[in-house]
Write a protein that holds these residues in place. Structure first.
Motif, PDB file in Angstrom:
ATOM      1  N   ARG A 110       0.837  -1.215   0.000  1.00 11.17           N
ATOM      2  CA  ARG A 110       0.000   0.000   0.000  1.00 11.17           C
ATOM      3  C   ARG A 110       0.868   1.259   0.000  1.00 11.17           C
ATOM      4  O   ARG A 110       0.592   2.222  -0.710  1.00 11.17           O
ATOM      5  N   ALA A 111       1.906   1.235   0.813  1.00 14.08           N
ATOM      6  CA  ALA A 111       2.805   2.393   0.880  1.00 14.08           C
ATOM      7  C   ALA A 111       3.524   2.591  -0.456  1.00 14.08           C
ATOM      8  O   ALA A 111       3.680   3.726  -0.914  1.00 14.08           O
ATOM      9  N   ASP A 112       3.948   1.490  -1.088  1.00 14.66           N
ATOM     10  CA  ASP A 112       4.579   1.599  -2.410  1.00 14.66           C
ATOM     11  C   ASP A 112       3.629   2.264  -3.405  1.00 14.66           C
ATOM     12  O   ASP A 112       4.048   3.107  -4.207  1.00 14.66           O
ATOM     13  N   THR A 115      13.863  -3.268  -1.390  1.00 12.40           N
ATOM     14  CA  THR A 115      14.513  -2.585  -2.520  1.00 12.40           C
ATOM     15  C   THR A 115      13.563  -1.581  -3.167  1.00 12.40           C
ATOM     16  O   THR A 115      13.988  -0.498  -3.572  1.00 12.40           O
ATOM     17  N   THR A 116      12.290  -1.920  -3.235  1.00 14.06           N
ATOM     18  CA  THR A 116      11.305  -0.997  -3.809  1.00 14.06           C
ATOM     19  C   THR A 116      11.108   0.196  -2.882  1.00 14.06           C
ATOM     20  O   THR A 116      11.046   1.346  -3.337  1.00 14.06           O
ATOM     21  N   ARG A 117      11.035  -0.049  -1.577  1.00 11.53           N
ATOM     22  CA  ARG A 117      10.901   1.063  -0.626  1.00 11.53           C
ATOM     23  C   ARG A 117      12.078   2.026  -0.753  1.00 11.53           C
ATOM     24  O   ARG A 117      11.884   3.242  -0.809  1.00 11.53           O
ATOM     25  N   ILE A 118      13.264   1.478  -0.788  1.00 12.25           N
ATOM     26  CA  ILE A 118      14.450   2.329  -0.885  1.00 12.25           C
ATOM     27  C   ILE A 118      14.435   3.100  -2.200  1.00 12.25           C
ATOM     28  O   ILE A 118      14.707   4.300  -2.229  1.00 12.25           O
ATOM     29  N   TYR A 119      14.087   2.414  -3.285  1.00  8.09           N
ATOM     30  CA  TYR A 119      14.054   3.123  -4.572  1.00  8.09           C
ATOM     31  C   TYR A 119      13.007   4.233  -4.578  1.00  8.09           C
ATOM     32  O   TYR A 119      13.258   5.321  -5.112  1.00  8.09           O
ATOM     33  N   MET A 120      11.836   3.983  -4.009  1.00  8.58           N
ATOM     34  CA  MET A 120      10.797   5.025  -4.001  1.00  8.58           C
ATOM     35  C   MET A 120      11.302   6.265  -3.266  1.00  8.58           C
ATOM     36  O   MET A 120      11.068   7.396  -3.708  1.00  8.58           O
TER      37      MET A 120
END
Length: 183
Positions: free
Chosen positions: A19-21, A71-76
């Motif tokens: 959800r956050a992504d 990895t997606t959190r960091i990239y966002m």
């Protein structure tokens, strides 16, 4: 209330991160549109398309193929910082454009992940140091509204960045003991 198993906690956290992504992807997309709009200030449309478009496209790919993962959190987080850096450059270092760095670092608290905040803050620090040096060398990049500004301004920004990062990381550690149902 029955106790949540580790498997259930993991599933709940995965749902929260996904959800956050999605929320971050929406914000990244809006920031890309904002970069396109800003491009008319100083004729930076090509830069907005290439840098903003690539940054946003990778965010979409990660959301599609790697949702809810660290990895997606960091990239966002990095994408939000990259788009803010682009907008600062597009506005020739207008000081108000720096608000995005602080606003989006705070937004990253939605993830409840200290590493996302720290990596994004580190990007901002390296960006400011590197781009101000390049700006002073007359390379045509902008971080401040004048290359004649002092390094003191950069270090002043760094002080606020460090303070926000410390508070944000402390907050994520405080929240780490809460159950995922409360996120």
């Amino acid at each position: 209330m029955p106790k949540t198993s580790e498997r259930q906690k993991s599933e709940l956290m995965q749902q929260h991160y996904t959800r956050a992504d999605k929320t971050m992807l929406i914000v990244v997309s809006l920031m890309f549109v904002y970069s396109l709009a800003l491009s008319f200030m100083h004729d930076t449309l090509a830069l907005a398309i290439v840098v903003g478009g690539a940054t946003t496209a990778l965010a979409f790919l990660l959301f599609k193929y790697n949702p809810g993962k660290r990895t997606t959190r960091i990239y966002m987080g990095l994408a939000l910082m990259m788009l803010t850096a682009l907008q600062v450059h597009q506005a020739h270092g207008m000081i108000e454009m720096h608000f995005g760095f602080f606003a989006f670092l705070a937004l990253l608290l939605y993830y409840h992940d200290w590493l996302t905040v720290v990596v994004s803050a580190a990007f901002v620090a390296v960006h400011h140091l590197g781009f101000f040096y390049l700006q002073q060398q007359g390379t045509g990049v902008f971080i401040l509204d004048s290359a004649d500004r002092s390094w003191l301004i950069i270090f002043l920004h760094a002080g606020y960045l460090i303070a926000e990062t410390i508070v944000s990381v402390s907050y994520t550690h405080l929240r780490a003991h809460e159950t995922p149902e409360h996120l």
